[in-house]
Design a protein around this motif. Structure first.
Motif, PDB file in Angstrom:
ATOM      1  N   MET A  27       0.844  -1.202   0.000  1.00 34.86           N
ATOM      2  CA  MET A  27       0.000   0.000   0.000  1.00 34.86           C
ATOM      3  C   MET A  27       0.877   1.250   0.000  1.00 34.86           C
ATOM      4  SD  MET A  27      -3.297   0.433   2.465  1.00 34.86           S
ATOM      5  CE  MET A  27      -2.522   1.702   3.458  1.00 34.86           C
ATOM      6  N   PRO A  28       0.558   2.229  -0.855  1.00 31.35           N
ATOM      7  CA  PRO A  28       1.391   3.439  -0.906  1.00 31.35           C
ATOM      8  C   PRO A  28       1.401   4.153   0.446  1.00 31.35           C
ATOM      9  CG  PRO A  28      -0.216   3.391  -2.719  1.00 31.35           C
ATOM     10  CD  PRO A  28      -0.576   2.276  -1.788  1.00 31.35           C
ATOM     11  N   GLU A  29       2.534   4.779   0.767  1.00 32.57           N
ATOM     12  CA  GLU A  29       2.625   5.552   2.005  1.00 32.57           C
ATOM     13  C   GLU A  29       2.611   7.050   1.737  1.00 32.57           C
ATOM     14  OE1 GLU A  29       6.063   3.860   3.899  1.00 32.57           O
ATOM     15  OE2 GLU A  29       5.015   1.971   4.277  1.00 32.57           O
ATOM     16  N   GLN A  30       2.465   7.387   0.445  1.00 36.72           N
ATOM     17  CA  GLN A  30       2.398   8.799   0.048  1.00 36.72           C
ATOM     18  C   GLN A  30       1.328   8.964  -1.020  1.00 36.72           C
ATOM     19  OE1 GLN A  30       6.458   8.976  -1.415  1.00 36.72           O
ATOM     20  NE2 GLN A  30       7.062  10.237   0.341  1.00 36.72           N
ATOM     21  N   TRP A  31       0.720  10.143  -1.052  1.00 30.93           N
ATOM     22  CA  TRP A  31      -0.146  10.485  -2.176  1.00 30.93           C
ATOM     23  C   TRP A  31       0.699  11.193  -3.238  1.00 30.93           C
ATOM     24  CZ3 TRP A  31      -2.545  12.554   2.635  1.00 30.93           C
ATOM     25  CH2 TRP A  31      -3.555  11.731   3.147  1.00 30.93           C
ATOM     26  N   TYR A  32       0.201  11.166  -4.470  1.00 26.78           N
ATOM     27  CA  TYR A  32       0.904  11.835  -5.563  1.00 26.78           C
ATOM     28  C   TYR A  32       0.232  13.170  -5.871  1.00 26.78           C
ATOM     29  CZ  TYR A  32       2.058  13.096 -10.345  1.00 26.78           C
ATOM     30  OH  TYR A  32       2.427  13.802 -11.462  1.00 26.78           O
ATOM     31  N   ASN A  33       1.015  14.230  -5.850  1.00 24.34           N
ATOM     32  CA  ASN A  33       0.496  15.578  -6.102  1.00 24.34           C
ATOM     33  C   ASN A  33       0.872  16.011  -7.514  1.00 24.34           C
ATOM     34  OD1 ASN A  33      -0.396  18.195  -6.005  1.00 24.34           O
ATOM     35  ND2 ASN A  33       1.239  18.910  -4.617  1.00 24.34           N
ATOM     36  N   ILE A  34      -0.074  15.963  -8.419  1.00 26.09           N
ATOM     37  CA  ILE A  34       0.206  16.239  -9.831  1.00 26.09           C
ATOM     38  C   ILE A  34       0.601  17.703 -10.049  1.00 26.09           C
ATOM     39  CG2 ILE A  34      -2.133  16.858 -10.603  1.00 26.09           C
ATOM     40  CD1 ILE A  34      -1.584  15.009 -13.078  1.00 26.09           C
ATOM     41  N   GLN A  35       0.306  18.560  -9.076  1.00 23.42           N
ATOM     42  CA  GLN A  35       0.675  19.970  -9.239  1.00 23.42           C
ATOM     43  C   GLN A  35       2.184  20.132  -9.472  1.00 23.42           C
ATOM     44  OE1 GLN A  35      -1.511  23.119  -7.146  1.00 23.42           O
ATOM     45  NE2 GLN A  35      -2.303  21.538  -5.771  1.00 23.42           N
ATOM     46  N   ALA A  36       2.970  19.179  -8.944  1.00 27.40           N
ATOM     47  CA  ALA A  36       4.427  19.265  -9.126  1.00 27.40           C
ATOM     48  C   ALA A  36       4.838  19.055 -10.584  1.00 27.40           C
ATOM     49  CB  ALA A  36       5.117  18.229  -8.236  1.00 27.40           C
ATOM     50  N   ASP A  37       4.000  18.359 -11.343  1.00 25.22           N
ATOM     51  CA  ASP A  37       4.385  17.970 -12.702  1.00 25.22           C
ATOM     52  C   ASP A  37       3.582  18.649 -13.806  1.00 25.22           C
ATOM     53  OD1 ASP A  37       6.431  16.110 -11.988  1.00 25.22           O
ATOM     54  OD2 ASP A  37       4.873  14.687 -11.370  1.00 25.22           O
ATOM     55  N   MET A  38       2.640  19.505 -13.452  1.00 25.10           N
ATOM     56  CA  MET A  38       1.784  20.109 -14.492  1.00 25.10           C
ATOM     57  C   MET A  38       2.591  21.078 -15.349  1.00 25.10           C
ATOM     58  SD  MET A  38      -1.690  20.805 -12.276  1.00 25.10           S
ATOM     59  CE  MET A  38      -2.694  21.517 -13.596  1.00 25.10           C
ATOM     60  N   ASN A  95      -8.310  20.549  -4.913  1.00 24.12           N
ATOM     61  CA  ASN A  95      -7.009  19.904  -5.149  1.00 24.12           C
ATOM     62  C   ASN A  95      -6.673  18.847  -4.102  1.00 24.12           C
ATOM     63  OD1 ASN A  95      -7.106  21.936  -7.010  1.00 24.12           O
ATOM     64  ND2 ASN A  95      -5.421  23.147  -6.165  1.00 24.12           N
ATOM     65  N   HIS A  96      -6.977  19.142  -2.826  1.00 26.44           N
ATOM     66  CA  HIS A  96      -6.601  18.165  -1.797  1.00 26.44           C
ATOM     67  C   HIS A  96      -7.426  16.887  -1.896  1.00 26.44           C
ATOM     68  CE1 HIS A  96      -9.828  20.420   0.442  1.00 26.44           C
ATOM     69  NE2 HIS A  96     -10.077  19.240   0.954  1.00 26.44           N
ATOM     70  N   VAL A  97      -8.652  17.020  -2.387  1.00 27.40           N
ATOM     71  CA  VAL A  97      -9.507  15.830  -2.553  1.00 27.40           C
ATOM     72  C   VAL A  97      -8.923  14.918  -3.627  1.00 27.40           C
ATOM     73  CG1 VAL A  97     -11.818  15.023  -3.106  1.00 27.40           C
ATOM     74  CG2 VAL A  97     -11.511  17.207  -1.905  1.00 27.40           C
ATOM     75  N   LEU A  98      -8.571  15.540  -4.759  1.00 30.06           N
ATOM     76  CA  LEU A  98      -7.998  14.778  -5.869  1.00 30.06           C
ATOM     77  C   LEU A  98      -6.675  14.131  -5.445  1.00 30.06           C
ATOM     78  CD1 LEU A  98     -10.287  16.218  -7.199  1.00 30.06           C
ATOM     79  CD2 LEU A  98      -8.758  17.118  -8.940  1.00 30.06           C
ATOM     80  N   LEU A  99      -5.901  14.877  -4.673  1.00 32.12           N
ATOM     81  CA  LEU A  99      -4.634  14.343  -4.144  1.00 32.12           C
ATOM     82  C   LEU A  99      -4.851  13.022  -3.408  1.00 32.12           C
ATOM     83  CD1 LEU A  99      -1.575  14.855  -3.197  1.00 32.12           C
ATOM     84  CD2 LEU A  99      -2.636  15.798  -1.115  1.00 32.12           C
ATOM     85  N   HIS A 100      -5.816  13.022  -2.467  1.00 28.03           N
ATOM     86  CA  HIS A 100      -6.029  11.816  -1.641  1.00 28.03           C
ATOM     87  C   HIS A 100      -6.448  10.623  -2.498  1.00 28.03           C
ATOM     88  CE1 HIS A 100      -7.173  14.902   1.716  1.00 28.03           C
ATOM     89  NE2 HIS A 100      -5.861  14.795   1.577  1.00 28.03           N
ATOM     90  N   GLN A 101      -7.178  10.896  -3.577  1.00 27.15           N
ATOM     91  CA  GLN A 101      -7.672   9.786  -4.403  1.00 27.15           C
ATOM     92  C   GLN A 101      -6.558   9.113  -5.197  1.00 27.15           C
ATOM     93  OE1 GLN A 101     -10.436   8.348  -4.198  1.00 27.15           O
ATOM     94  NE2 GLN A 101     -11.853   9.827  -3.281  1.00 27.15           N
ATOM     95  N   THR A 102      -5.400   9.766  -5.311  1.00 25.49           N
ATOM     96  CA  THR A 102      -4.351   9.164  -6.143  1.00 25.49           C
ATOM     97  C   THR A 102      -3.843   7.837  -5.599  1.00 25.49           C
ATOM     98  OG1 THR A 102      -2.615  10.425  -5.007  1.00 25.49           O
ATOM     99  CG2 THR A 102      -3.538  11.385  -7.035  1.00 25.49           C
ATOM    100  N   VAL A 103      -4.230   7.516  -4.361  1.00 23.12           N
ATOM    101  CA  VAL A 103      -3.859   6.196  -3.827  1.00 23.12           C
ATOM    102  C   VAL A 103      -4.363   5.073  -4.758  1.00 23.12           C
ATOM    103  CG1 VAL A 103      -5.896   6.011  -2.327  1.00 23.12           C
ATOM    104  CG2 VAL A 103      -3.801   4.846  -1.688  1.00 23.12           C
TER     105      VAL A 103
END
Lengths: 442, 442
Positions: free
Chosen positions: B1-12, B220-228
């Motif tokens: 199970m991932p221990e981090q969420w992925y924040n796409i804002q870093a790569d947009m 944004n924070h909602v979408l972040l959490h779903q990246t799991v």
């Protein structure tokens, strides 16, 4: 995931007594059962092999949701404030939401292998009917479900589920069978029972030579298939530092209870363990705690063989509790023999205590139990309270047999204070049992 | 199970535009959002860190159902008779039955950490409301849910679920808020919408200084959490010989679509992959395919900041389709920017095509999809048909965002032939969008 089921018949100190033909009182043979079941299931019914292979095609479908998670209920533990560790095996993750597909899938598979095109069955709360609807579609088998009328009315979504999986559903008693018409003539408002629905489904199967019948509990092969639950649990416990002192399952005809407990009873019988095994039934349908061990019919009308079982009598009409899956008059032959031999204990609980337990579990662990499952949870709470009083720590495992998402109307009634407990007098039970033209045992 | 969420804002490639204060049209600061959200979520909203730690307490609750299974839909493949491999990520195994708890749990957690005692929220079909009810009980937070009236009526079991988890539920528009009373004064029979329910929930939160607000999509924070979801899928594909050519998610505000797709968009952006990413929305609520990219309010009454989004206008009243979770006028800021930059495609499908797809899936794979999820399945079928026509094999991954067990009445209507498709004219959309006192972008 296990590749074999565990057949407790190989390890029973006293073998299960044979089913008898009602006409000549002789043990039924394969030919007597052939109109109802495919030969492979008839063989499993009497097999003495300790392990039986799970066909690959069945394993492939099991993989949709198996192995099911073994979860430690830490929040529930905290809420109970007792020296207990509580684990549950979450069978609610199957697509129909319960343990029932564990046997529905192999039953559909063996019928398919032997060319069966159509099946009939009965369902109480709808867990079994939806599981078999789910299973038969994988093999292109048509299915007709006789659903106990009180559940048909209480749980409309169950019917929709079965329809979505392609099955047809009729409220039982119905006017489609002689059995149903007979019951309706006596009581047009009959709420139905599992016993009546079984009569109808069997009659509908024997009327048509291309149709066979499928049962969701009671019989030996059904209990066999469910052992995948306990086998997984035994393996999963190896990855923890814990081991259960107590194993608990709710009890209707025996299927989910056997599934979780048989592999642990084997540990008691052959590995010197001393695990307490507890079956929990409704106070309103108390065959294990207050029934008699007799030869009785599996259905109300008397179309099945006579089975050796703890029974309330096949005419017993259980009160309309929401745990429809537990509204059955008898216990399967294997579990009955095991109870007689004191290899497990039986307890009974009332409906309100169950819902109280179910809500407590939902509000701590986050999963809403089916009304059937809440019986197991109520007993877990009793065990925890006893542990607190005695100051004796213990580890409890119970089977979370199904979720309650399709039973929410029952929760509404509970919150509205409309649910009641039903008691059954010993006089009523005696009357029902004494009326049997049943064979005593031993 | 991932221990981090992925924040796409870093790569947009183009950063997401800031939300604006409606009064001065300046970017909102943390202090503007503080009455609604805990500070940790406000930080996540604007964070540019690529990975954000999942708190251990959240991971512990995730473990009840995560990692969710990645399953190959072999029976469905056979039924489609096309050169495709189809995988789905089964988010329906969570206790509330959908992907929504992936963000509900961390949102409840961060509120708890900052001492919040009470939350308000809105819900459409009820998936979000039940997920947050499930999540808040772990942290002793009281919850009030404003449920879109049409769903409140269509889906009574959802209300029961939320009650069972201890939340209170009110049909929206209600007379509890000024926003609700205003809508009711204009249209006493208003079926409600997510936009209206958001207005009510926000108003109820700001009225009380001990209460904050929680949103189930868009931000944004909602979408972040779903990246799991997608992070797990990337790992799970490493254990197969396959890799997706196409990734599909249904689309309401963006949460489940982002969850499955962002980690794969990252593969496109940074690892040279060329995966087609497809969002699927209802024809009757087509913000991605036919909306305009503008600054608009997130709610109907205009209590939120102005967000840069593809929108049908915050006054748009979506038809009463059963996929209540997709009845929202706008797309989240991040997904809107990604669509503008052509980093995914958008498609729309009608309600009947969706139910047809859902039933086909249920009858082959055995899991009954939520009406929302069936939009993704309809697109999978379109992709399979295209692959057959072109003779080009492909591997498809879609997000099975939730099961339909609490939406069975919709299936009943479908089988009864009572479901209809709703079309929306371009004139209607233009009228709705042009009426905005909205800021154009760029």
């Amino acid at each position: 995931m296990p590749e074999q089921w565990y057949n407790i018949q190989a390890d029973m100190p006293n073998k299960v007594l044979p089913a008898l033909h009602p006409a000549n009182k002789q043990p039924v043979g394969p030919e007597d059962l052939a109109p109802l079941f495919p030969m492979e299931l008839i063989k499993q019914e009497v097999s003495q092999e300790r392990y039986i292979e799970i066909p690959e095609e069945v394993q492939d479908i099991y993989k949709i949701w198996r192995p099911s998670p073994l979860i430690r209920a830490t929040n529930f533990e905290k809420a109970l404030d007792a020296p207990v560790k509580i684990y549950y095996k979450n069978e609610s993750v199957s697509p129909p939401g319960s343990h029932k597909p564990n046997t529905a899938v192999p039953q559909a598979y063996y019928n398919y292998k032997e060319g069966v095109k159509r099946l009939t069955t009965e369902t109480g709360a709808g867990q079994w009917g939806s599981a078999l609807s789910f299973a038969t579609q994988f093999f292109g088998i048509e299915l007709q479900v006789f659903m106990v009328k009180v559940s048909f009315i209480q749980k409309p979504y169950r019917k929709s589920m079965m329809n979505t999986w392609g099955a047809s559903v009729v409220a039982s008693p119905s006017d489609l069978t002689e059995s149903g018409r007979k019951i309706l003539a006596e009581d047009p408002d009959s709420p139905g029972s599992l016993g009546i629905a079984i009569s109808e489904a069997i009659e509908a199967a024997v009327m048509d030579e291309n149709t066979k019948y499928s049962l969701g509990s009671v019989l030996n092969h059904v209990l066999l298939h469910q052992t995948v639950i306990g086998l997984e649990a035994v393996k999963q416990f190896e990855k923890t530092d814990d081991y259960p002192d107590v194993v608990i399952g709710c009890f209707g005809g025996g299927s989910n209870f056997s599934g979780i407990s048989f592999p642990f009873i084997r540990e008691n019988l052959t590995n010197g363990k001393n695990i307490r095994i507890i079956a929990v039934e409704p106070e309103s349908c108390p065959k294990l705690t207050r029934g008699k061990f007799l030869y009785d019919f599996g259905d109300t009308v008397g179309l099945t063989p006579l089975f050796p079982m703890y029974t309330l009598g096949h005419n017993f009409m259980p009160p309309k509790i929401h745990a429809g899956g537990l509204r059955y008059h008898g216990a399967g032959p294997i579990v009955s023999q095991l109870l007689k031999d004191k290899l497990f204990e039986a307890k009974s609980v009332g409906q309100r205590e169950c819902f109280e337990a179910g809500v407590k579990f939902a509000r701590t662990e986050g999963i809403i139990p089916a009304p059937e499952t809440s019986h197991a949870i109520a007993q877990v709470i009793r065990e925890a309270e006893q542990a607190r009083k005695e100051g004796k720590p213990k580890t409890i495992l119970f089977n979370f047999s199904g979720h309650g998402l399709v039973d929410m109307a029952a929760y509404d009634q509970y919150f509205a204070g409309e649910l009641k407990d039903y008691s059954v007098s010993q006089e009523e039970i005696n009357k029902s049992v004494d009326s049997l033209e049943a064979l005593p045992i031993g």
